[in-house]
Enzyme design. Structure first.
Site, PDB file in Angstrom:
ATOM      1  N   CYS A  77       0.765  -1.082   0.114  1.00  0.00           N
ATOM      2  CA  CYS A  77       0.111  -0.121   0.072  1.00  0.00           C
ATOM      3  C   CYS A  77       0.918   1.240  -0.008  1.00  0.00           C
ATOM      4  O   CYS A  77       0.663   2.285  -0.652  1.00  0.00           O
ATOM      5  CB  CYS A  77      -0.777  -0.031   1.284  1.00  0.00           C
ATOM      6  SG  CYS A  77      -1.796   1.425   1.456  1.00  0.00           S
ATOM      7  N   CYS A 156      -9.153  -0.668   6.544  1.00  0.00           N
ATOM      8  CA  CYS A 156      -7.635  -0.076   6.717  1.00  0.00           C
ATOM      9  C   CYS A 156      -7.729   0.465   7.903  1.00  0.00           C
ATOM     10  O   CYS A 156      -8.393   1.186   8.465  1.00  0.00           O
ATOM     11  CB  CYS A 156      -7.862   1.359   5.664  1.00  0.00           C
ATOM     12  SG  CYS A 156      -6.464   2.414   6.147  1.00  0.00           S
ATOM     13  N   GLU A 330      -3.118  33.945   4.121  1.00  0.00           N
ATOM     14  CA  GLU A 330      -3.266  32.609   3.425  1.00  0.00           C
ATOM     15  C   GLU A 330      -3.299  32.883   2.060  1.00  0.00           C
ATOM     16  O   GLU A 330      -3.979  33.822   1.522  1.00  0.00           O
ATOM     17  CB  GLU A 330      -4.369  31.893   4.040  1.00  0.00           C
ATOM     18  CG  GLU A 330      -5.066  30.611   3.123  1.00  0.00           C
ATOM     19  CD  GLU A 330      -3.995  29.495   2.877  1.00  0.00           C
ATOM     20  OE1 GLU A 330      -3.267  29.056   3.853  1.00  0.00           O
ATOM     21  OE2 GLU A 330      -3.970  28.992   1.766  1.00  0.00           O
ATOM     22  N   ASP A 375       2.687  28.201  10.138  1.00  0.00           N
ATOM     23  CA  ASP A 375       2.445  26.673   9.757  1.00  0.00           C
ATOM     24  C   ASP A 375       2.567  26.578   8.486  1.00  0.00           C
ATOM     25  O   ASP A 375       1.562  26.147   7.618  1.00  0.00           O
ATOM     26  CB  ASP A 375       1.054  26.587  10.443  1.00  0.00           C
ATOM     27  CG  ASP A 375       0.710  25.048  10.266  1.00  0.00           C
ATOM     28  OD1 ASP A 375       1.698  24.214   9.876  1.00  0.00           O
ATOM     29  OD2 ASP A 375      -0.588  24.588  10.649  1.00  0.00           O
ATOM     30  N   CYS A 402       5.200  20.168   9.319  1.00  0.00           N
ATOM     31  CA  CYS A 402       5.069  18.943   9.306  1.00  0.00           C
ATOM     32  C   CYS A 402       6.457  18.367   8.669  1.00  0.00           C
ATOM     33  O   CYS A 402       6.744  17.089   8.060  1.00  0.00           O
ATOM     34  CB  CYS A 402       3.997  18.377   8.075  1.00  0.00           C
ATOM     35  SG  CYS A 402       4.099  19.214   6.695  1.00  0.00           S
TER      36      CYS A 402
HETATM   37  N1  SAH Z   1      -2.555  26.546   9.630  1.00  0.00           N
HETATM   38  C1  SAH Z   1      -3.454  25.839   9.050  1.00  0.00           C
HETATM   39  C2  SAH Z   1      -2.904  25.168   7.295  1.00  0.00           C
HETATM   40  C3  SAH Z   1      -1.536  25.106   7.266  1.00  0.00           C
HETATM   41  S1  SAH Z   1      -1.025  24.139   5.698  1.00  0.00           S
HETATM   42  C4  SAH Z   1      -3.980  24.377   9.472  1.00  0.00           C
HETATM   43  O1  SAH Z   1      -3.393  24.015  10.460  1.00  0.00           O
HETATM   44  O2  SAH Z   1      -5.099  24.085   9.333  1.00  0.00           O
HETATM   45  C5  SAH Z   1      -0.236  25.449   4.884  1.00  0.00           C
HETATM   46  C6  SAH Z   1      -1.172  26.323   4.367  1.00  0.00           C
HETATM   47  O3  SAH Z   1      -0.123  27.298   3.722  1.00  0.00           O
HETATM   48  C7  SAH Z   1      -1.971  25.752   3.259  1.00  0.00           C
HETATM   49  O4  SAH Z   1      -3.266  26.367   3.653  1.00  0.00           O
HETATM   50  C8  SAH Z   1      -1.603  26.567   1.865  1.00  0.00           C
HETATM   51  O5  SAH Z   1      -2.454  26.968   1.072  1.00  0.00           O
HETATM   52  C9  SAH Z   1      -0.662  27.883   2.542  1.00  0.00           C
HETATM   53  N2  SAH Z   1       0.236  28.523   1.778  1.00  0.00           N
HETATM   54  C10 SAH Z   1       1.185  27.986   0.912  1.00  0.00           C
HETATM   55  N3  SAH Z   1       1.928  28.846   0.298  1.00  0.00           N
HETATM   56  C11 SAH Z   1       1.526  30.039   0.756  1.00  0.00           C
HETATM   57  C12 SAH Z   1       2.274  31.297   0.718  1.00  0.00           C
HETATM   58  N4  SAH Z   1       3.221  31.802  -0.017  1.00  0.00           N
HETATM   59  N5  SAH Z   1       1.535  32.387   1.411  1.00  0.00           N
HETATM   60  C13 SAH Z   1       0.550  32.154   2.202  1.00  0.00           C
HETATM   61  N6  SAH Z   1       0.023  31.085   2.478  1.00  0.00           N
HETATM   62  C14 SAH Z   1       0.489  29.851   1.618  1.00  0.00           C
END
Ligand code: SAH
Length: 445
Positions: A77, A156, A330, A375, A402
């Site tokens: 998988c 799963c 965002e 994040d 992550c």
């Molecule tokens: N903090 C949120 C999302 C984290 S994921 C949570 O925990 O749910 C990372 C996010 O960064 C995504 O939503 C993605 O669309 C955004 N992202 C990616 N590149 C970016 C940029 N250059 N400027 C602003 N946001 C961005």
């Protein structure tokens, strides 16, 4: 050494991707599913310079940390990669990976033990299953890596029990109604994938049928029977995706039942989830992760917070109760619309959201920031973003990531002005090599 040759190796340690690494003459042998200390006969599948790739043929000496994988599809998988390792050892492996990521950048830090899951199974509240036919039988599950061969897996072990049951019901009803999944060879059928989401606190389920065209014979009967068996299915959507790419959802949608969205609750805040919303897949650990981030931030009622890469505003809204004002930025428009409507839905008036590139927003931001929360996606922050942070000099930075490697790279750039106060991993994806880490940085002086 050449392909198909069988050699005997001993695993010295696990690479960050979970594969066993062994030495053989002067080469490195990469063996999936081999654990540290294990000796095995392996068959060579590829040789690239001094790197040898091989698969286990027979384990001659087993590690005491090896455990039953408890999944019939595990070795094909690819969505889990550490099921053969005990959970305690998996946590140590992840803690060490974070440590190595920082060491790699020349940063010496103490990495806290990984915040574990009490029960590291059935944690995925988002499921995507591809549907197809195998020997005239309906099968569903993930594609085997690099192929269009569906691995039929009805139970799963990382997906929510209830969502596994919903998939079983869909298959049963399809058989009863003589419905077939899409077949690319004779163009019969229409259903390609199913996306399911469930709110952990609300128990509400969303079903999305992804079809190749608008035509989806039998859909009304299918929906009727399905909600009879699972009354907590609150909405059913048909998504049309005629393209043959790895992107599951297409642009067109048609709501077949309910409102087209469901709700879930995180830390007492209600969130709307539509088919395309970004929402963490493991709601149990998400609350823990956000709580860790909140603990790090130690906010007071006068604090101004900036939440960069805020997605649908989950962290921003969780933080808003403790702060004076939260600014979320965002890049995805839909995510920002969700964030704004989530704020309204929860009567939160001190959160402001802007759709923009995080670095551009930072470069023009002109207020004093008490706490910056970041994040970002796997690739980390842009260098220009970090430079803007260094100019704005927030008192504290809470960096959630992550990918510990890109996080460590970014942290290094901040270390001229900041001290690392805490590095705390949280296990959001048990049985896989992925790990989420919360880091607290405090301004020097
Ligand atoms: N903090 C949120 C999302 C984290 S994921 C949570 O925990 O749910 C990372 C996010 O960064 C995504 O939503 C993605 O669309 C955004 N992202 C990616 N590149 C970016 C940029 N250059 N400027 C602003 N946001 C961005």
């Amino acid at each position: 050494m050449k392909k198909n040759e069988i050699i005997e190796v001993t695993c010295e340690y696990l690479g960050t991707d979970g594969k066993g690494l062994c030495k053989y003459n002067k080469c490195t042998v990469f063996v999936p599913f081999l654990l540290k200390g294990e000796r095995a006969k392996v068959i060579i599948t590829d040789v690239k310079g001094s790197n040898i790739y091989a698969n286990i043929k027979e384990i001659l000496e087993k590690s005491e940390n090896r455990c039953s994988e408890r999944c019939s599809s595990y070795y094909r998988c690819g969505s889990c990669n550490l099921r053969h390792l005990s959970y305690d050892e998996e946590l140590k492996f992840k803690q060490n990976n974070v440590y190595l990521a920082y060491k790699n950048e020349g940063i010496k830090v103490k990495v806290e033990p990984v915040v574990k899951m009490d029960d590291p199974s059935n944690y995925r509240y988002k499921v995507i299953a591809s549907f197809g036919l195998k020997k005239n039988e309906i099968v569903y599950g993930l594609y085997e890596e690099g192929t269009h061969n569906i691995i039929g897996n009805n139970d799963c072990p990382i997906q929510s029990h209830e969502l596994n049951e919903v998939l079983k019901s869909i298959k049963k009803i399809m058989i009863k109604l003589h419905m077939v999944p899409f077949n690319e060879y004779n163009n019969r059928g229409s259903l390609r994938h199913i996306l399911l989401r469930m709110g952990r606190k609300t128990n509400e389920i969303m079903v999305v049928f992804v079809t190749v065209s608008e035509m989806f014979h039998g859909r009304n009967e299918l929906v009727k029977e399905l909600i009879k068996i699972h009354p907590n299915i609150k909405t059913v959507v048909q998504n049309i995706n005629p393209r043959r790419t790895s992107v599951v959802l297409g642009d067109k949608e048609r709501v077949l039942y309910g409102d087209g969205y469901i709700f879930d609750d995180l830390l007492g805040i209600k969130f709307k989830i539509s088919p395309k919303s970004f929402f963490q897949v493991n709601p149990i650990q998400t609350e823990i992760l956000y709580q860790e981030a909140l603990n790090c931030a130690e906010l007071s009622k006068n604090d101004i917070v900036l939440d960069a890469y805020c997605g649908t505003g989950t962290i921003s809204l969780a933080v808003s109760k403790k702060a004076k004002m939260v600014y979320g930025v965002e890049i995805v428009k839909d995510a920002i619309s969700d964030a704004i409507s989530n704020a309204k839905e929860n009567n939160i008036r001190n959160a402001f959201f802007k759709c923009d590139d995080a670095k551009k927003y930072m470069q023009t931001f002109n207020k004093k920031i008490d706490c910056l929360i970041v994040d970002p996606p796997r690739k980390g922050c842009d260098k220009e973003f970090i430079n803007a942070v260094l100019k704005l000099e927030p008192k504290k930075i809470v960096y959630v990531s992550c990918d510990p490697f890109t996080q460590a790279r970014d942290v290094k750039l901040l270390m001229g002005k900041y001290n690392v106060r805490l590095v705390k991993p949280v296990d959001m994806f048990p049985r896989t090599v992925h790990v989420e880490t919360v880091v607290l940085l405090e301004k020097k002086g």
